[in-house]
Design a protein around this motif. Structure first.
Motif, short mmCIF file in Angstrom:
data_model
loop_
_atom_site.label_atom_id
_atom_site.label_comp_id
_atom_site.label_asym_id
_atom_site.label_seq_id
_atom_site.Cartn_x
_atom_site.Cartn_y
_atom_site.Cartn_z
N GLY A 139 -20.84 -51.08 33.47
CA GLY A 139 -20.00 -52.03 34.19
C GLY A 139 -18.78 -51.38 34.83
O GLY A 139 -17.97 -52.06 35.45
N VAL A 140 -18.65 -50.07 34.69
CA VAL A 140 -17.51 -49.34 35.27
C VAL A 140 -17.89 -48.83 36.65
O VAL A 140 -18.97 -48.28 36.85
N THR A 141 -16.99 -49.01 37.61
CA THR A 141 -17.20 -48.55 38.98
C THR A 141 -16.48 -47.22 39.20
O THR A 141 -15.32 -47.06 38.80
N LEU A 142 -17.15 -46.27 39.84
CA LEU A 142 -16.52 -45.02 40.24
C LEU A 142 -16.00 -45.18 41.67
O LEU A 142 -16.75 -45.58 42.57
N ALA A 143 -14.72 -44.86 41.87
CA ALA A 143 -14.09 -44.98 43.18
C ALA A 143 -13.75 -43.59 43.70
O ALA A 143 -12.91 -42.89 43.13
N LEU A 144 -14.42 -43.18 44.76
CA LEU A 144 -14.24 -41.85 45.33
C LEU A 144 -13.04 -41.85 46.28
O LEU A 144 -13.00 -42.61 47.24
N GLU A 145 -12.10 -40.94 46.02
CA GLU A 145 -10.86 -40.92 46.79
C GLU A 145 -10.78 -39.73 47.74
O GLU A 145 -10.71 -38.58 47.29
N PRO A 146 -10.76 -39.96 49.06
CA PRO A 146 -10.41 -38.90 49.99
C PRO A 146 -8.88 -38.76 50.03
O PRO A 146 -8.16 -39.76 49.94
N VAL A 147 -8.39 -37.54 50.14
CA VAL A 147 -6.95 -37.29 50.10
C VAL A 147 -6.54 -36.42 51.28
O VAL A 147 -7.36 -35.66 51.82
N ASN A 148 -5.29 -36.51 51.68
CA ASN A 148 -4.85 -35.73 52.83
C ASN A 148 -4.71 -34.26 52.47
O ASN A 148 -4.31 -33.90 51.36
N ILE A 149 -5.07 -33.41 53.44
CA ILE A 149 -4.94 -31.97 53.25
C ILE A 149 -3.74 -31.40 54.01
O ILE A 149 -3.43 -30.22 53.89
N ARG A 150 -3.06 -32.25 54.77
CA ARG A 150 -1.94 -31.77 55.59
C ARG A 150 -0.67 -31.57 54.78
O ARG A 150 0.16 -30.73 55.13
N VAL A 151 -0.51 -32.37 53.72
CA VAL A 151 0.73 -32.32 52.95
C VAL A 151 0.48 -32.12 51.45
O VAL A 151 1.02 -31.20 50.84
N ASP A 152 -0.35 -32.97 50.86
CA ASP A 152 -0.43 -33.05 49.40
C ASP A 152 -1.58 -32.27 48.76
O ASP A 152 -1.43 -31.79 47.64
N HIS A 153 -2.73 -32.18 49.43
CA HIS A 153 -3.90 -31.59 48.79
C HIS A 153 -4.61 -30.59 49.70
O HIS A 153 -5.79 -30.78 50.04
N PRO A 154 -3.93 -29.52 50.10
CA PRO A 154 -4.58 -28.54 50.97
C PRO A 154 -5.82 -27.94 50.31
O PRO A 154 -5.82 -27.62 49.13
N PRO A 174 -23.99 -50.30 43.61
CA PRO A 174 -22.90 -51.28 43.60
C PRO A 174 -21.75 -50.84 42.70
O PRO A 174 -20.67 -51.44 42.74
N TYR A 175 -21.96 -49.80 41.92
CA TYR A 175 -20.92 -49.30 41.03
C TYR A 175 -20.33 -47.98 41.51
O TYR A 175 -19.74 -47.23 40.74
N PHE A 176 -20.48 -47.73 42.82
CA PHE A 176 -19.86 -46.55 43.42
C PHE A 176 -19.32 -46.94 44.79
O PHE A 176 -20.03 -47.53 45.61
N GLY A 177 -18.05 -46.64 45.03
CA GLY A 177 -17.45 -46.99 46.31
C GLY A 177 -16.31 -46.06 46.64
O GLY A 177 -16.16 -44.97 46.06
N VAL A 178 -15.47 -46.49 47.57
CA VAL A 178 -14.40 -45.66 48.12
C VAL A 178 -13.04 -46.23 47.76
O VAL A 178 -12.82 -47.44 47.84
N LEU A 179 -12.15 -45.35 47.35
CA LEU A 179 -10.74 -45.71 47.20
C LEU A 179 -10.06 -45.40 48.53
O LEU A 179 -10.04 -44.24 48.97
N TYR A 180 -9.53 -46.42 49.18
CA TYR A 180 -8.81 -46.22 50.44
C TYR A 180 -7.32 -46.19 50.14
O TYR A 180 -6.73 -47.19 49.71
N ASP A 181 -6.70 -45.02 50.35
CA ASP A 181 -5.28 -44.85 50.12
C ASP A 181 -4.58 -44.88 51.48
O ASP A 181 -4.78 -43.99 52.32
N ILE A 182 -3.77 -45.91 51.69
CA ILE A 182 -3.12 -46.10 52.99
C ILE A 182 -2.25 -44.90 53.35
O ILE A 182 -2.18 -44.48 54.51
#
Length: 275
Positions: A139-154, A174-182
């Motif tokens: 019942g746990v969902t995995l949320a895949l997070e893309p992160v910026n490489i310009r400042v925080d995560h080169p 249905p238990y895998f999706g995307v984390l959208y970080d504004i």
């Protein structure tokens, strides 16, 4: 109104330990929080007292909306041994169940210069298909997070929302999706409305911070009334993690985003009534 979840690594630190930060957030009117690593071994370095954290969540009726997976694995770096990730994933799911958390945030690690990008994205699909099969029925969902490489995560492999969406479509669960970080999306110069339209219902969690600076909304240059309006228009109605570095006392730092979160929902409600 959106359910806002202050990140207890960064907010309400004035209260002391993590369980006391939960109580401080609840006292400030929040019914949800998020955190980084559940044990604190990877981020931050201070271990968490999980029984005390659970007691604080239950005592205050606060929901834990998300936690990070541990360890933060470098999937594409040889020798490509992912055994520790899979082993710790089971532990993370058990902790999530104990704390009532429904989402575990996962990443891509850094890219490997010896492979084509497409090959690496397809490899991520394989890795996470195996992960989803391993935790099937949890019942746990995995949320895949893309992160910026310009400042925080080169060096991070996933820096584009569209590529995280590609991986999520490939995993096809249905238990895998995307984390959208504004914040990360804005730093990368993405068109928020276009990215959310492309992602559709694959967005399973949202986080925010202002840009530049990664402080609270109002400390940077983003138009938050506009951003929340775009988010609401996309159909997303889940929780929003407040993952920012406050430039002022925690309670003061959340004032603007709480006000705008209410306004965004009110505006969309009025629009729907007028149709």
């Amino acid at each position: 109104m959106y359910q806002l979840a202050p990140n207890i690594e960064l907010l309400f630190t004035e209260a002391g330990d993590y369980h006391d930060r939960v109580r401080a957030a609840a006292a400030a009117g929040f019914d949800a929080v998020e955190m980084w690593g559940p044990t604190g071994v990877d981020a931050p370095a201070t271990p968490k007292d999980l029984p005390a954290l659970k007691a604080a969540l239950e005592e205050t009726g606060t929901t834990l909306t998300a936690q990070l997976s541990e360890p933060r694995t470098q999937f594409m770096i040889p020798p490509w041994d992912h055994s520790e990730f899979y082993r710790k994933l089971d532990e993370g799911v058990a902790i999530a169940h104990d704390l009532g958390c429904r989402r575990i945030v996962v990443g891509s690690g850094t890219g490997f210069g010896g492979w084509k990008r497409q090959v690496q994205l397809d490899k991520l699909i394989e890795i996470y298909q195996k992960a989803i099969a391993q935790i099937d029925g949890s019942g746990v969902t995995l949320a895949l997070e893309p992160v910026n490489i310009r400042v925080d995560h080169p060096g991070s492999l996933l820096d584009r929302t569209s590529e995280a969406v590609y991986v999520a479509r490939g995993v096809d669960s249905p238990y895998f999706g995307v984390l959208y970080d504004i914040y990360h999306s804005a730093v990368e110069g993405e068109d928020m409305a276009a990215e959310l339209a492309n992602a559709g219902d694959l967005i399973v969690y949202v986080q925010l911070a202002d840009a530049p600076g990664r402080g609270e909304p109002g400390s940077g240059e983003l138009d938050w009334a506009e951003r929340l309006g775009i988010l609401r228009a996309s159909g997303y109605d889940g929780p929003i993690g407040l993952e920012y570095y406050p430039t002022q006392e925690s309670t003061a730092s959340v004032a603007l985003i709480r006000e705008l979160a209410v306004s965004a929902c009110d505006v969309l409600s009025e629009r729907s009534k007028s149709k």
